[in-house]
Scaffold this active site. Structure first.
Site, PDB file in Angstrom:
ATOM      1  CG  LEU A  46      -1.883  -1.168   1.344  1.00 58.17           C
ATOM      2  CD1 LEU A  46      -2.543  -1.168   2.713  1.00 58.17           C
ATOM      3  CD2 LEU A  46      -2.936  -1.103   0.240  1.00 58.17           C
ATOM      4  CB  SER A  47       0.318   4.823  -0.648  1.00 62.56           C
ATOM      5  OG  SER A  47      -0.735   5.052   0.253  1.00 62.56           O
ATOM      6  CD  GLU A  48       3.313   6.372   3.442  1.00 64.67           C
ATOM      7  OE1 GLU A  48       4.069   5.739   4.220  1.00 64.67           O
ATOM      8  OE2 GLU A  48       3.709   7.236   2.644  1.00 64.67           O
ATOM      9  CB  THR A  49       2.703  -0.370   6.123  1.00 65.02           C
ATOM     10  OG1 THR A  49       2.160  -1.002   4.950  1.00 65.02           O
ATOM     11  CG2 THR A  49       2.457  -1.257   7.331  1.00 65.02           C
TER      12      THR A  49
END
Length: 265
Positions: A46-49
């Site tokens: 994902l774009s961020e974790t």
């Protein structure tokens, strides 16, 4: 080394699932190895974790794209606070205190959503990189720069929505990301934007809270108003409410849990 870690996927800046920006949130019992966190982020893709662990007076919070750790992420901060409130880790009347690479960030409930207190990053005019119009596929009206991101104002909202930039060329620019923006063309919205970050492994981020640390002070000055409503015009899209107060920006939005489970890693 790690077993049965609680893992959530949250859609941030969304009132219902499958809108806004998805982020993964890992609730940790203590500190973790950065290389392991990067592997988890790559696995989640994902774009961020986000990785949340207890601290003396709040929580430590770190954010990873699939390829790098970043200094500030809005939607994964919103997702992390949502998880802490929804699981009862933090009571509804309290504020969450996150210790991060960008300093102390706080998040509180606000109506049917949340409000985050972030540092403002007003952009300053700068020279346009060579060939920028060709790379974007549109002629910039103005070019500015915050601490990490380029901000490109375009002629109108339709140009922002229809943009199809050269991602490989964008990835060679000296910036964390490229924000394109224009005044809104619909009632109830002050400006729209899109965010491109191939430099950090994200061609287009659906809704970028940290970008609005730069966009909010810019549009507040342009519109002579400190309270704004913004829309990030990605394929998923998302709404943000913004208030500029000196050196801080309050960023408001909703979040929904898409799934939760256990990470065995």
């Amino acid at each position: 080394m790690y077993r049965e870690i609680r893992l959530f996927q949250i859609d941030s800046f969304a009132a219902r699932p499958f809108e806004g920006n998805p982020a993964a949130v890992c609730l940790l019992d203590g500190s973790a190895d950065a290389a392991w966190m990067q592997q988890v982020a790559a696995e989640m893709n994902l774009s961020e974790t986000a990785f949340v662990s207890p601290a003396a007076d709040g929580f430590e919070l770190r954010w990873f794209t699939p390829t790098v750790e970043v200094d500030l992420c809005g939607h994964a901060t919103l997702a992390s606070a949502h998880v802490l409130f929804e699981t009862g880790t933090v009571t509804a009347d309290a504020s969450v205190r996150f210790h991060t690479r960008s300093g102390l960030l706080t998040v509180a409930r606000s109506g049917d959503g949340y409000e985050m207190d972030f540092p403002a990053d007003p952009p300053a005019p700068c020279a346009a990189p060579d060939g920028l119009a060709r790379v974007l596929g549109a002629e910039p009206v103005s070019v500015l720069r915050g601490r990490e991101d380029l901000v490109i104002r375009l002629a109108d909202a339709a140009t922002v929505r229809g943009l199809t930039p050269d991602m490989a060329a964008l990835g060679r620019l000296d910036a964390r990301g490229v924000i394109v923006t224009a005044a809104a063309d619909e009632a109830g919205c002050d400006f729209i934007s899109r965010f491109f970050g191939p430099q950090v492994g994200i061609d287009e981020d659906p809704v970028t809270g940290s970008a609005h640390c730069t966009l909010a002070p810019y549009w507040a000055a342009e519109l002579d108003r400190d309270r704004l409503r913004a829309y990030q015009a990605s394929a998923r899209g998302g709404w943000l409410s913004l208030t500029v107060t000196g050196a801080r920006v309050q960023i408001g939005g909703q979040a929904v849990t898409v799934f939760s489970g256990v990470l065995h890693a």
